[in-house]
Write a protein that holds these residues in place. Sequence first.
Motif, mmCIF file in Angstrom:
data_model
loop_
_atom_site.group_PDB
_atom_site.id
_atom_site.type_symbol
_atom_site.label_atom_id
_atom_site.label_comp_id
_atom_site.label_asym_id
_atom_site.label_seq_id
_atom_site.Cartn_x
_atom_site.Cartn_y
_atom_site.Cartn_z
ATOM 1 N N ALA A 1 0.926 -1.134 -0.147
ATOM 2 C CA ALA A 1 0.111 -0.035 0.033
ATOM 3 C C ALA A 1 0.809 1.188 0.066
ATOM 4 C CB ALA A 1 -0.879 0.174 1.191
ATOM 5 N N LEU A 2 2.144 1.249 0.677
ATOM 6 C CA LEU A 2 3.069 2.401 0.840
ATOM 7 C C LEU A 2 3.520 2.597 -0.714
ATOM 8 C CD1 LEU A 2 4.797 1.551 4.145
ATOM 9 C CD2 LEU A 2 3.142 3.641 3.619
ATOM 10 N N LYS A 3 3.259 2.012 -1.596
ATOM 11 C CA LYS A 3 3.809 2.144 -2.890
ATOM 12 C C LYS A 3 2.897 2.987 -3.671
ATOM 13 C CE LYS A 3 6.432 -2.127 -3.272
ATOM 14 N NZ LYS A 3 6.673 -3.600 -3.701
ATOM 15 N N ASN A 4 1.672 3.059 -3.319
ATOM 16 C CA ASN A 4 0.488 3.697 -3.825
ATOM 17 C C ASN A 4 0.061 5.034 -3.105
ATOM 18 O OD1 ASN A 4 0.042 1.686 -5.770
ATOM 19 N ND2 ASN A 4 -0.879 0.258 -4.166
ATOM 20 N N ILE A 5 0.980 5.804 -2.734
ATOM 21 C CA ILE A 5 0.756 7.073 -1.806
ATOM 22 C C ILE A 5 -0.088 8.111 -2.933
ATOM 23 C CG2 ILE A 5 2.985 8.093 -2.655
ATOM 24 C CD1 ILE A 5 2.966 9.365 0.481
ATOM 25 N N ALA A 6 0.238 8.125 -4.261
ATOM 26 C CA ALA A 6 -0.366 9.085 -5.076
ATOM 27 C C ALA A 6 -2.082 8.763 -4.934
ATOM 28 C CB ALA A 6 0.267 8.999 -6.489
ATOM 29 N N GLN A 7 -2.365 7.642 -5.052
ATOM 30 C CA GLN A 7 -3.792 7.107 -5.079
ATOM 31 C C GLN A 7 -4.351 7.668 -3.592
ATOM 32 O OE1 GLN A 7 -6.551 5.025 -7.056
ATOM 33 N NE2 GLN A 7 -7.016 6.451 -5.791
ATOM 34 N N VAL A 8 -3.590 7.454 -2.684
ATOM 35 C CA VAL A 8 -4.221 7.924 -1.250
ATOM 36 C C VAL A 8 -4.344 9.377 -1.180
ATOM 37 C CG1 VAL A 8 -3.699 7.900 1.096
ATOM 38 C CG2 VAL A 8 -3.049 5.877 -0.242
ATOM 39 N N ASN A 9 -3.418 9.917 -1.802
ATOM 40 C CA ASN A 9 -3.612 11.494 -1.843
ATOM 41 C C ASN A 9 -4.661 11.842 -2.789
ATOM 42 O OD1 ASN A 9 -1.164 11.838 -0.008
ATOM 43 N ND2 ASN A 9 0.046 12.117 -1.836
#
Length: 346
Positions: A250-258
């Motif tokens: 999940a930490l690889k997808n920080i752009a999605q989270v933002n």
Amino acid sequence: MDINDLVRENIKNLRPYSTARDEFKGQASVFLDANENSYGSPLPANYNRYPDPLQLDLKDAISKIKGVPIENTFLGNGSDEAIDLLFRAFCNPGKDNVIVLPPTYGMYEVSANINDVEIRKVSLLPNFQLDMEKIAETIDKNTKLIFICSPNNPTGNSINREDIETILANFNGIVVVDEAYINYARQKTFIQELTEYGNLVILQTFSKAWGLAALRLGMAFSSTKVIDVLNKIKPPYNINQATQDLAFEALKNIAQVNDWIKESVAERDRLSKALTALNIVKKVYPSDANFILTEVTDALTIYDTLVDQGIIVRDRSKVTLCEGCLRITVGTKEENDKLLTVLENF
């Protein structure tokens, strides 16, 4: 202030559990030390080996995002585990006390009761800020923890930063700043203050903005002395391997989270404006979180009406300073539109 002076004597003298993997140094390829199933798992991924008890790879990935060194990071089975461990580390049952600031997150009080620790409640002011004078009057020599939720649950507001810093500078105990909703807030995190205040503990979570509530993964950031105590008393394998693996991905997808955070904040503002226009809504409180505290004309009837339509909100009408209020989580645009349609037709 020396953190060690706050630690319970039995915890100071505790010999922590030593795992099989703690007892050797170097590399190994054949593991016959922990009585695991050597054949594997009946799953696509093998989970037959015990996980890293200190979650070092995951903490390293978190440190790159949060800017907090591994040695200042604790991972728990939800933030609730860190809350419980703070009681067990620093509060002598039947002797010490902690301060909570209602209305606030209910697990502080539950954990205190489980651990037989006196709860001292200092209600927030009507504007949902700290009553600094009353807090100062309530502290005594046996006060070990103060819990400050910011942004606060269920009110949604951030607590004045200067007030928190005043408590940190003057309280001879642990100040726990719960930042579960910090990703949605205008106010910045207290992480930058970790090097300044050795008695500061910051709680954050993967359950809100990161969308990983089902994994039960919480974070605590503090001085190495506090983190060392938490690591000493936690269960040896408190974070399972599946949770570590999924959180790492999940930490690889920080752009999605933002992107989700931006969308949630925009929906929060739209929903707040729409709620304000309804006749059944008396007040919509400003929010720095992913929910909105809303005072309505008839909280229980409106709550039941929403339930009948398959929409679940939180009835907070019996909570201190939240009389007549519902706490409404910001959903997707479609979910929010469905909510508004039901309320408009009430």
